[in-house]
Enzyme design. Sequence first.
Site, PDB file in Angstrom:
ATOM      1  N   HIS A 147     -55.786 -17.295  16.813  1.00 57.06           N
ATOM      2  CA  HIS A 147     -54.957 -16.092  16.673  1.00 57.06           C
ATOM      3  C   HIS A 147     -54.720 -15.359  17.983  1.00 57.06           C
ATOM      4  O   HIS A 147     -54.029 -14.342  18.028  1.00 57.06           O
ATOM      5  CB  HIS A 147     -55.519 -15.154  15.597  1.00 57.06           C
ATOM      6  CG  HIS A 147     -56.755 -14.400  15.959  1.00 57.06           C
ATOM      7  ND1 HIS A 147     -56.715 -13.092  16.378  1.00 57.06           N
ATOM      8  CD2 HIS A 147     -58.056 -14.743  15.948  1.00 57.06           C
ATOM      9  CE1 HIS A 147     -57.957 -12.669  16.600  1.00 57.06           C
ATOM     10  NE2 HIS A 147     -58.787 -13.660  16.350  1.00 57.06           N
TER      11      HIS A 147
ATOM     12  N   ASN B   9     -61.674 -10.326  27.980  1.00 53.11           N
ATOM     13  CA  ASN B   9     -60.709  -9.834  27.003  1.00 53.11           C
ATOM     14  C   ASN B   9     -60.284  -8.387  27.230  1.00 53.11           C
ATOM     15  O   ASN B   9     -59.243  -7.966  26.749  1.00 53.11           O
ATOM     16  CB  ASN B   9     -61.248 -10.005  25.579  1.00 53.11           C
ATOM     17  CG  ASN B   9     -62.651  -9.496  25.422  1.00 53.11           C
ATOM     18  OD1 ASN B   9     -63.570  -9.980  26.072  1.00 53.11           O
ATOM     19  ND2 ASN B   9     -62.841  -8.500  24.583  1.00 53.11           N
TER      20      ASN B   9
ATOM     21  N   CYS C 237     -65.552   2.562  20.282  1.00 53.92           N
ATOM     22  CA  CYS C 237     -66.550   1.629  19.775  1.00 53.92           C
ATOM     23  C   CYS C 237     -66.269   1.451  18.289  1.00 53.92           C
ATOM     24  O   CYS C 237     -65.969   2.411  17.587  1.00 53.92           O
ATOM     25  CB  CYS C 237     -67.943   2.187  20.001  1.00 53.92           C
ATOM     26  SG  CYS C 237     -69.203   1.082  19.414  1.00 53.92           S
TER      27      CYS C 237
END
Length: 396
Positions: A202, A152, A325
């Site tokens: 999604h 990803n 993060c």
Amino acid sequence: MKTIYVDNAATTAMSDTAIKAMTPYLKDVYGNPSSLHTVGQVAKEALEDARVRFARLINADPKEIYFTSGGSEADNQAIRSAAANGLKKGKKHIVSTAFEHHAVLHTLKKLEKEGFEVTYLDVGGKGLVTAEQVEKAIRPDTALVSVMYANNEIGTIQPIRQIGDACKRLGVVFHTDAVQAVGHIPVDVKADNIDMLAVSAHKFHGPKGVGALYCRRGIPLNSFIEGGAQERNRRAGTENIAGIVSMTAALEEACAHMSDNASKLTKLRDRLIDGLLKIPHSRLNGDRQMRLPANVNMCFEGIEGEGLLLYLDAEGICASSGSACTSGSLDPSHVLLAIGLPHEIAHGSLRISLSENNTDEDIDAILQAVPKVVAKLRNMSPVWEALENGAKAHLI
Ligand SMILES: *Cc1c(COP(=O)(O)O)cnc(C)c1O
């Protein structure tokens, strides 16, 4: 100012098709598929029709599809189930990679605390694992192999068919997080020898909060949520019919246009990569060839990804940085560290993930904005000053 949305690996806008498909199930077809009366049975028919259509799109059998609340749940259930069933046979070893999505990695970390041993395969500088690596890591006590279909963050596509073949030959359950792949590149669970696979709506212009777990017939699947007998006793809870129907319509549309979209996106992507590589001291992260058509991931030396994102946002460009993060700490992306980047380079990353809604004009605007913002940030950066006056050596 026009918004240029290029964070489609995080989520996508719903397509008109997906919204249209969903509407009747929010309004008229509101029944509970478990109800025996007509209103319920109409909903049940829609659910089972969606299952048949969904299964066809990944070459599965409808009985092998379990609808879930999304990719994270599907990953959790697959891994937990395979681990528990392995344990029954005394198998306490799992093979995975260092750059999985957190839905996989955090589940594996928990299993380690519970006594499992996990081998995290090295993904090398290009962000690719090989079937030979997987095969070498498999032991007699290996309960599961989990390797993502496509990453990803850096978009690299793994040799899933070869890994599937190796797992089949050695009799080990093979799970893949295919959330970034399904709807974007061809996925065939039979040809790929996949035992378990996670999907999320999604990421291909469907709604949020719905996904699916494919689990091959004959592979035991434990329930993860206890309650009613939905999804053949594997996933309790009243089904999200509107979401499931909408996801199926979105995937049908994505698969129907897959090759057209891929060639359009590949052109946009490659123009973007070539343009951004002209920025001095920049690099492309992840293999250039084995790459999702929509993914660009770059590092620019001497800057912070967060600053880059904020300035781009001010110019109407919504992208992502692998370095931020979620917890607010400044840990760089585990994916960029996994491909061997030093911390200071990994901090200066930018992920641009396109969709077929993007245009050539969007690429022009990005190619205008990024070099300008990188130069501005470098001018303000003491690190860049040290690099330029020779006090520090350039790493890229
Ligand atoms: C988005 C994503 C997930 C999580 O899916 P959700 O439906 O948001 O839970 C898991 N794996 C990968 C690779 C993803 O990109």
